[in-house]
Design a protein around this motif. Structure first.
Motif, short mmCIF file in Angstrom:
data_model
loop_
_atom_site.label_atom_id
_atom_site.label_comp_id
_atom_site.label_asym_id
_atom_site.label_seq_id
_atom_site.Cartn_x
_atom_site.Cartn_y
_atom_site.Cartn_z
N THR A 52 0.98 -1.07 0.06
CA THR A 52 0.07 -0.16 -0.17
C THR A 52 0.88 1.43 -0.07
O THR A 52 2.01 1.34 0.46
N ASP A 53 0.28 2.39 -0.42
CA ASP A 53 1.04 3.48 -0.33
C ASP A 53 1.56 4.02 0.90
O ASP A 53 2.67 4.63 1.12
N LYS A 83 3.98 -5.59 -9.07
CA LYS A 83 3.66 -4.80 -7.81
C LYS A 83 2.36 -4.72 -7.95
O LYS A 83 1.57 -4.29 -8.99
N ASP A 85 -0.89 -3.01 -5.80
CA ASP A 85 -1.29 -1.98 -4.81
C ASP A 85 -2.62 -2.76 -4.28
O ASP A 85 -3.79 -2.76 -4.97
N GLY A 88 -5.68 -0.74 -5.09
CA GLY A 88 -5.68 -0.29 -6.31
C GLY A 88 -7.18 -0.13 -6.89
O GLY A 88 -8.01 -1.07 -6.38
#
Length: 171
Positions: A52-53, A83, A85, A88
């Motif tokens: 995750t960011d 990758k 996310d 996402g």
């Protein structure tokens, strides 16, 4: 003039030496990896970094583990590197099903991330798939270089086909 040329040559050699040490991983999309797995003459296994960011340990693993020259070379040689996310928004096709983003709580999650992590949404988690995109294993948590390489080789070198993890890892 000759001294300047020598200094420039030395600088160039040092620069080339440093660049050969650091090998960035070329991350590809899920769709690209699936396409390659279907079209390459000798398909590789797939490696998925589910992140995750906002995950600090994910960023640390990117910097300390994935950027290590031994790790990046081994992984590039043996896996399609993806990758994913975990939050996402774009739908993803996998095994005839469309996985979507699910709004939930403050952030939400992607259904494919939940499926790959077997419902245990912790980050970072890396996932290994075989050449036919079947699940080998999710591996949760931050991994340092040597333990990570031991895990990667277990799957990448097909050791998992002949030995269970405890025997291989000497536990």
């Amino acid at each position: 003039m000759r001294a300047i040329f020598t200094q420039i040559s030395l600088f160039f050699l040092l620069l080339v030496g440093f660049q050969s040490q650091a090998q960035d991983i070329t991350w590809i999309s899920w769709e690209e990896a699936v396409e390659l797995s279907q079209t390459d003459a000798q398909p590789k296994k797939m490696f998925i970094d589910v992140y995750t960011d906002w995950c600090g340990w994910c960023k640390k693993m990117d910097k300390d583990t994935f950027q290590h020259p031994d790790v990046s070379k081994y992984m590039q040689d043996n896996f399609y590197m993806v990758k994913l996310d975990a939050e996402g928004k774009d739908p993803i096709e996998y095994q005839g099903k469309t996985f979507k983003f699910v709004p939930s709580g403050r952030r939400g999650y992607h259904e494919l991330a939940a499926a790959l992590l077997q419902g245990k949404m912790s980050y970072p988690t890396v996932v290994f798939l075989d050449e036919q995109l079947n699940m080998l294993s999710p591996v949760p948590g931050y991994q340092k270089v040597e333990p990570f390489l031991q895990i990667a080789r277990y799957f990448g070198d097909n050791i998992y086909k002949d030995k269970d993890w405890q025997t291989y890892a000497g536990k």
